[in-house]
Motif scaffolding. Structure first.
Motif, PDB file in Angstrom:
ATOM      1  N   GLU A 276      -7.687  -1.983   7.990  1.00 42.91           N
ATOM      2  CA  GLU A 276      -8.574  -0.866   7.664  1.00 42.91           C
ATOM      3  C   GLU A 276      -7.859   0.252   6.915  1.00 42.91           C
ATOM      4  O   GLU A 276      -8.495   1.202   6.441  1.00 42.91           O
ATOM      5  N   ALA A 277      -6.533   0.142   6.775  1.00 40.78           N
ATOM      6  CA  ALA A 277      -5.753   1.198   6.124  1.00 40.78           C
ATOM      7  C   ALA A 277      -5.797   1.070   4.604  1.00 40.78           C
ATOM      8  O   ALA A 277      -6.059   0.001   4.045  1.00 40.78           O
ATOM      9  N   HIS A 278      -5.515   2.182   3.952  1.00 38.59           N
ATOM     10  CA  HIS A 278      -5.279   2.220   2.509  1.00 38.59           C
ATOM     11  C   HIS A 278      -4.085   3.139   2.282  1.00 38.59           C
ATOM     12  O   HIS A 278      -3.834   4.056   3.070  1.00 38.59           O
ATOM     13  N   SER A 279      -3.336   2.897   1.236  1.00 34.62           N
ATOM     14  CA  SER A 279      -2.101   3.668   1.019  1.00 34.62           C
ATOM     15  C   SER A 279      -2.364   5.161   0.900  1.00 34.62           C
ATOM     16  O   SER A 279      -1.463   5.974   1.159  1.00 34.62           O
ATOM     17  N   THR A 280      -3.581   5.544   0.520  1.00 36.06           N
ATOM     18  CA  THR A 280      -3.893   6.972   0.413  1.00 36.06           C
ATOM     19  C   THR A 280      -4.294   7.588   1.749  1.00 36.06           C
ATOM     20  O   THR A 280      -4.490   8.800   1.837  1.00 36.06           O
ATOM     21  N   SER A 281      -4.409   6.761   2.803  1.00 32.81           N
ATOM     22  CA  SER A 281      -4.914   7.270   4.085  1.00 32.81           C
ATOM     23  C   SER A 281      -3.813   7.550   5.089  1.00 32.81           C
ATOM     24  O   SER A 281      -4.085   8.076   6.166  1.00 32.81           O
ATOM     25  N   THR A 282      -2.568   7.203   4.778  1.00 32.61           N
ATOM     26  CA  THR A 282      -1.480   7.376   5.739  1.00 32.61           C
ATOM     27  C   THR A 282      -0.362   8.197   5.116  1.00 32.61           C
ATOM     28  O   THR A 282      -0.103   8.094   3.912  1.00 32.61           O
ATOM     29  N   PRO A 283       0.343   9.002   5.912  1.00 28.63           N
ATOM     30  CA  PRO A 283       1.401   9.864   5.356  1.00 28.63           C
ATOM     31  C   PRO A 283       2.560   9.079   4.760  1.00 28.63           C
ATOM     32  O   PRO A 283       3.251   9.590   3.870  1.00 28.63           O
ATOM     33  N   ASP A 284       2.783   7.847   5.229  1.00 25.43           N
ATOM     34  CA  ASP A 284       3.866   7.048   4.653  1.00 25.43           C
ATOM     35  C   ASP A 284       3.355   6.067   3.607  1.00 25.43           C
ATOM     36  O   ASP A 284       4.067   5.138   3.213  1.00 25.43           O
ATOM     37  N   THR A 285       2.113   6.270   3.133  1.00 27.96           N
ATOM     38  CA  THR A 285       1.484   5.457   2.086  1.00 27.96           C
ATOM     39  C   THR A 285       1.642   3.959   2.355  1.00 27.96           C
ATOM     40  O   THR A 285       2.066   3.196   1.494  1.00 27.96           O
ATOM     41  N   TYR A 286       1.272   3.558   3.557  1.00 26.37           N
ATOM     42  CA  TYR A 286       1.376   2.145   3.941  1.00 26.37           C
ATOM     43  C   TYR A 286       0.528   1.291   2.997  1.00 26.37           C
ATOM     44  O   TYR A 286      -0.667   1.515   2.831  1.00 26.37           O
ATOM     45  N   LEU A 287       1.155   0.274   2.415  1.00 22.68           N
ATOM     46  CA  LEU A 287       0.580  -0.450   1.285  1.00 22.68           C
ATOM     47  C   LEU A 287      -0.037  -1.795   1.658  1.00 22.68           C
ATOM     48  O   LEU A 287      -0.631  -2.456   0.815  1.00 22.68           O
TER      49      LEU A 287
END
Length: 519
Positions: A338-349
């Motif tokens: 459910e993550a996107h790189s713009t949604s987490t402080p460490d830009t999880y890809l």
């Protein structure tokens, strides 16, 4: 080369690996109960960040752009299980700055209240639950296995009771809501151990095992049918395995009597520098055969910008699990889709979404891999046919395209002449097709005698070109010719490169094979 690493590892561990002393039950070509040809593989998603992302305003839409609940969207993609992590007492803002590199990451709402909320949400949708107990206030992994702050003054002995009490408490809280996880991970990526420094796998394996067994006992005390999972990282990376995996599991299961039901692994080609699906499959086979344990991939993922590549990876993993004997492959979980790189402080890809609005995401086609159930020895993948006796792979001699070219064994080097598909003819028989030549395994001259050589030839529907895949009681396969009733093997049980493939009686050592999914 991956094969060279494998051979070096086999030589080093010697008879411990696939030697005669590791198998206590003799092969039986009549034992067809080892694989039912049916799948019961769970398709999962780790959703530890979901509630926190939703609280930050993230919304999700379906393929038509209509807003919907993220879990329902995942279920529509074929996800039938969720993985939920639990921290003992995480920071109130549910973020953590890693001391080794200074990066900040989201933890998710993974305190007890958050776990109960998410588990209930999944249970209401009829999804299976996997609980992951980190025994830390933040992520535990091969780099960090920190003791929770509230437990900091406990002695090594007291920590064992703390593990039991905490595990029992979380399980009891779930049970009060009539939620009984299908699996519980006691520890997360425990290569280095847990609750360091006391539970170090390097300096005090016995103490580490005591902690793990304490957690196991607490799980079973509340929910006897829940399967306890032991989770290791990097099991697709042969630079870490085979030696380290063998050492760890020998110590845990045999030397110190560790208790577990499932061995799980993380597999991230993105982080380990490439997809070594054969290495992953080899490691899963090793666990299933040597220890008779169920196996799962409990963490995986791919670049959000390459959904097609991630789809292919997931299908390879699913088919690798499906090919394991005795139905030992039980699940694959995508970590934080459910993550996107713009949604987490460490830009999880490595999420599985694309951004379609300022704070709106849509799940990518990568997860469509979960919507298709695998077939036994699916034609979706090619396979390395790997001989148990020699450690070499079935190969067309000289990479020939010609009819009647000899089939041999040769150290695997990812040649297309060493890759095969299994194409079903009926419910019993397959034709086995070479990727390079497109020709099928055949017996020269339609011979029915032991020692007759195996060749490749254009498919003509002859019984000499049809093969039955026969599971053995020691969790391998034999390949039985329909015409002769004899089995694919290696002449003289040779371990040398170039030794010809022939048909033999079932008592010959070289008639046992593994099927490893290839790229």
């Amino acid at each position: 080369m991956r094969w060279c690493k494998r051979i070096l590892s086999i030589i080093t561990v010697g008879a411990v690996l696939f030697g005669a002393n590791t198998i206590s039950v003799q092969a039986s070509e009549t034992d067809v109960s080892v694989h039912t040809n049916e799948t019961d593989i769970s398709y999962g998603a780790d959703i530890g960040w979901l509630s926190q992302l939703e609280d930050q305003g993230v919304t999700y839409v379906d393929d038509n752009g209509i807003e919907a609940d993220a879990l329902e969207l995942l279920k529509d993609k074929g996800v039938n299980a969720v993985r939920i992590r639990a921290f003992v007492n995480p920071p109130s803002d549910f973020q953590w700055t890693k001391p080794l590199n200074g990066s900040t990451c989201l933890l998710g709402y993974c305190d007890t209240a958050g776990v109960l909320y998410t588990a209930q949400r999944a249970a209401d949708l009829g999804m299976e639950v996997m609980l992951v107990l980190h025994y830390s206030d933040h992520f535990a992994d091969p780099l960090y296995q920190d003791i929770p702050e509230q437990w900091a003054d406990a002695s090594a002995t007291q920590l064992s009771q703390y593990v039991y009490d905490y595990t029992y408490y979380i399980m009891s809280q779930l049970a009060e809501r009539n939620i009984y996880p299908k699996w519980v991970e006691v520890g997360n990526e425990i290569n280095a151990g847990i609750l360091l420094p006391y539970g170090s796998s390097d300096t005090n394996f016995g103490q580490m095992t005591e902690y793990l067994n304490s957690g196991y006992n607490a799980v079973k005390a509340v929910s006897p049918n829940t399967k306890v999972v032991t989770h290791l990282a990097n099991l697709g990376d042969l630079d870490w395995n085979v030696l380290d995996l063998t050492w760890f599991l020998e110590q845990f299961l045999n030397e110190y009597n560790g208790q577990t039901d499932v061995i799980a692994m993380s597999y991230y080609p993105y982080w380990i520098g490439g997809n070594d699906i054969e290495g992953l499959t080899y490691n899963m086979y090793d666990i299933a055969v040597r220890y008779n344990k169920e196996v799962m991939i409990c963490e995986t993922g791919g670049d959000e910008n390459d959904p097609e590549g991630t789809y292919d990876l997931l299908r390879q993993e699913i088919n690798a699990l499906q090919s394991l004997p005795n139905n030992k492959g039980v699940g694959v979980f995508y970590w934080e889709p459910e993550a996107h790189s713009t949604s987490t402080p460490d830009t999880y890809l490595l999420g599985a979404t694309e951004k379609v609005g300022e704070n709106t995401y849509k799940f990518t086609s990568a997860l469509d891999a979960f919507s298709i159930s695998p077939e036994y020895l699916s034609t979706e993948n090619t396979f390395e046919i790997w001989n148990k006796n020699s450690g070499a792979a079935l190969n067309v001699s000289g990479g020939s395209y010609e009819n009647a070219a000899q089939i041999e064994q040769y150290a695997y080097d990812e040649w297309d002449s060493q890759k095969w598909t299994f194409e079903k003819i009926d419910d019993t028989y397959f034709k086995i097709v070479n990727k390079l030549s497109g020709k099928v395994l055949d017996i020269e001259g339609m011979a029915t005698s032991s020692g007759a050589e195996c060749i490749q030839y254009d498919y003509n529907g002859g019984w000499n070109q049809m093969w039955e895949i026969v599971p053995t009681s020691d969790n391998m396969y034999m390949i039985k010719n329909r015409l002769s009733g004899l089995y694919l093997g290696i002449s003289g049980n040779s371990t040398s490169n170039g030794a010809p493939c022939v048909q033999l009686a079932s008592s010959e050592e070289s008639t046992k094979w593994y099927f490893l999914v290839t790229n």
